[in-house]
Write an enzyme that holds these catalytic residues in place. Structure first.
Site, PDB file in Angstrom:
ATOM      1  N   TRP A  90      -2.015  -0.562  -1.467  1.00  0.00           N
ATOM      2  CA  TRP A  90      -2.329  -2.043  -1.309  1.00  0.00           C
ATOM      3  C   TRP A  90      -3.379  -2.478  -2.432  1.00  0.00           C
ATOM      4  O   TRP A  90      -3.362  -3.746  -2.856  1.00  0.00           O
ATOM      5  CB  TRP A  90      -2.777  -2.203   0.036  1.00  0.00           C
ATOM      6  CG  TRP A  90      -1.758  -1.940   0.906  1.00  0.00           C
ATOM      7  CD1 TRP A  90      -1.666  -0.880   1.908  1.00  0.00           C
ATOM      8  CD2 TRP A  90      -0.528  -2.588   1.005  1.00  0.00           C
ATOM      9  NE1 TRP A  90      -0.365  -0.965   2.381  1.00  0.00           N
ATOM     10  CE2 TRP A  90       0.221  -1.970   2.001  1.00  0.00           C
ATOM     11  CE3 TRP A  90       0.010  -3.901   0.623  1.00  0.00           C
ATOM     12  CZ2 TRP A  90       1.708  -2.567   2.476  1.00  0.00           C
ATOM     13  CZ3 TRP A  90       1.328  -4.569   1.111  1.00  0.00           C
ATOM     14  CH2 TRP A  90       1.913  -3.704   1.952  1.00  0.00           C
ATOM     15  N   ASP A 160     -10.435  -5.376   1.325  1.00  0.00           N
ATOM     16  CA  ASP A 160      -9.300  -5.463   2.086  1.00  0.00           C
ATOM     17  C   ASP A 160      -9.573  -4.226   3.034  1.00  0.00           C
ATOM     18  O   ASP A 160      -9.476  -3.229   2.981  1.00  0.00           O
ATOM     19  CB  ASP A 160      -7.957  -5.261   1.418  1.00  0.00           C
ATOM     20  CG  ASP A 160      -6.810  -5.124   2.168  1.00  0.00           C
ATOM     21  OD1 ASP A 160      -6.776  -5.209   3.503  1.00  0.00           O
ATOM     22  OD2 ASP A 160      -5.633  -4.886   1.566  1.00  0.00           O
ATOM     23  N   LYS A 184      -2.923  -4.424  12.478  1.00  0.00           N
ATOM     24  CA  LYS A 184      -3.580  -2.729  12.981  1.00  0.00           C
ATOM     25  C   LYS A 184      -4.515  -2.861  14.128  1.00  0.00           C
ATOM     26  O   LYS A 184      -4.113  -2.488  15.145  1.00  0.00           O
ATOM     27  CB  LYS A 184      -4.098  -2.163  11.984  1.00  0.00           C
ATOM     28  CG  LYS A 184      -3.635  -2.546  10.537  1.00  0.00           C
ATOM     29  CD  LYS A 184      -2.125  -1.571  10.404  1.00  0.00           C
ATOM     30  CE  LYS A 184      -1.542  -1.781   8.975  1.00  0.00           C
ATOM     31  NZ  LYS A 184      -0.157  -1.545   8.911  1.00  0.00           N
TER      32      LYS A 184
HETATM   33  N1  PMP Z   1      -3.738  -4.238   2.939  1.00  0.00           N
HETATM   34  C1  PMP Z   1      -3.599  -2.958   3.632  1.00  0.00           C
HETATM   35  C2  PMP Z   1      -4.577  -2.102   3.650  1.00  0.00           C
HETATM   36  C3  PMP Z   1      -2.404  -2.874   4.583  1.00  0.00           C
HETATM   37  O1  PMP Z   1      -2.291  -1.798   5.197  1.00  0.00           O
HETATM   38  C4  PMP Z   1      -1.360  -3.797   4.382  1.00  0.00           C
HETATM   39  C5  PMP Z   1      -0.082  -3.720   5.296  1.00  0.00           C
HETATM   40  N2  PMP Z   1       0.043  -2.384   5.814  1.00  0.00           N
HETATM   41  C6  PMP Z   1      -1.597  -4.894   3.747  1.00  0.00           C
HETATM   42  C7  PMP Z   1      -2.581  -5.029   2.871  1.00  0.00           C
HETATM   43  C8  PMP Z   1      -0.279  -6.022   3.584  1.00  0.00           C
HETATM   44  O2  PMP Z   1      -0.326  -6.730   4.928  1.00  0.00           O
HETATM   45  P1  PMP Z   1       0.625  -7.874   5.308  1.00  0.00           P
HETATM   46  O3  PMP Z   1       1.912  -7.279   5.623  1.00  0.00           O
HETATM   47  O4  PMP Z   1      -0.159  -8.647   6.477  1.00  0.00           O
HETATM   48  O5  PMP Z   1       0.738  -8.907   4.048  1.00  0.00           O
END
Ligand code: PMP
Length: 348
Positions: A90, A160, A184
């Site tokens: 991510w 994040d 989550k």
């Molecule tokens: N950052 C992290 C740490 C994640 O775990 C995730 C998705 N599991 C995301 C960003 C992306 O999230 P989204 O699908 O809501 O865009």
């Protein structure tokens, strides 16, 4: 998972929210009932995280991806730079996306060199002088690592926290911006929460899309356009559930206990292994491998029959991943541990 008591309240209130004659899904986001839900959710997340008045809290749509796309747009002008610590999938995605629009952003740590098992100790010395911010992912959902301690820097730290927000105590004042997708530990997907130090909401030289502009969302009290109303309602119920449990210090203790049950079972065994060094182990996502990967599909098949869902690891990492977010009860983790032992006994 979402907490069962939260789902029960949502079920009871589903058709007729507190004698309004409507479901929350059917209400105007500009009406009194929804405004009260929104206000209460904001007050409660402030309470949970002890968020100082010098921070704005906004609800946004578009998930965490929309937020990490928004970060450089809200904080950088065209030729400026920022420093990204790449500890997993991510943070890499956030960096790649920032680089498309702001080519001067730089990577200050590349986890690829350690198969994403390492977490750096960042200091001002790790960061190029003219950087406007440093970007981290607090918990790496896919590799099962986390920052156990956060860096103290002289520039704003952006985190994040999608996969560990509200799982442990936190000093918000160490951060410039904290954001998290809700899916989550907060509620249904599609909603994200952004906690922004107010001095970072300053005027900018270049225009950015209005829907990504924190200033616009903040000024409109998270109601610039129609927000994900039902997700905000569910998030509010989760915040109340956490407060009733005693807040973040209580849930952190439970999370530590749950995680150590699984890690202890893995460490004691010759049959399973985890590559994550002790100091960096996530308490939300436990990533492990069977020594004999030929048994992987058998393990997944049998675990599902035993009521353990979603243990198959991320496609690029392989192995297994037990996601044990806040709502996973201790009994769920005990069931996993007993399955681990039983499977080993039969297949070792
Ligand atoms: N950052 C992290 C740490 C994640 O775990 C995730 C998705 N599991 C995301 C960003 C992306 O999230 P989204 O699908 O809501 O865009």
């Amino acid at each position: 998972m979402l907490p069962a008591p939260v789902m029960q309240i949502a079920q009871e209130e589903f058709l007729n929210y507190r004698n309004s004659g409507m479901s929350v899904m059917e209400m105007s986001h500009r009406g009194g009932y929804f405004q009260e839900i929104l206000d209460r959710s904001l007050i409660n997340i402030r309470k949970l995280l002890n968020i100082p008045d010098s921070y704005e809290v906004i609800f946004c749509s578009g998930g965490a991806t929309a937020q990490f796309t928004s970060i450089p747009m809200n904080l950088l002008d065209e030729n400026e730079t920022a420093a990204y610590s790449l500890t997993g999938v991510w943070s890499n995605k956030a960096y790649q996306e920032a680089k498309r629009f702001y080519p001067n952003v730089v990577s200050i740590f590349d986890g690829k060199l350690s198969n994403f098992s390492e977490i750096p100790e960042l200091t001002d010395l790790s960061i190029p002088k003219n950087s406007k911010y440093a970007y981290i992912t607090s918990n790496n959902t896919i590799y099962g690592t986390r920052y156990s301690r956060f860096p103290k820097l002289s520039i704003p730290l952006i985190a994040d926290m999608t996969s560990d927000i509200l799982s442990r105590e936190l000093d918000v004042s160490s951060f410039g911006v904290i954001f998290a997708g809700a899916q989550k530990n907060i509620g249904p997907s599609g909603l994200s929460i952004c906690i922004i130090r107010k001095d970072l909401l300053h005027e900018r030289k270049s225009a950015i899309p209005v829907i990504l502009d924190w200033r616009v969302t903040a000024k409109a009290g998270s109601l610039y356009n129609t927000p994900p109303t039902y997700s905000i309602y569910m998030a509010g119920l989760v915040f109340e559930w956490l407060l009733e449990m005693g807040g973040l210090s209580s849930i952190e203790k439970i999370n530590e206990k749950k995680a150590s049950l699984v890690y202890n079972a893995l460490d004691e065994s010759e049959f399973y292994r985890t590559f994550v060094p002790q100091a960096n182990r996530s308490i939300m996502n436990v990533v492990f491998h069977l020594k004999d990967s030929n048994l992987d599909s058998k393990f997944v098949e049998e675990s599902e029959k035993y009521g353990l869902i979603g243990l198959k690891g991320y496609r690029d990492v392989g192995g297994m991943r037990a996601s044990i977010y806040n709502a996973m009860p201790l009994e769920g983790v005990e069931r996993l541990v007993s399955f681990l032992k039983d499977f080993e006994k039969r297949w070792a």
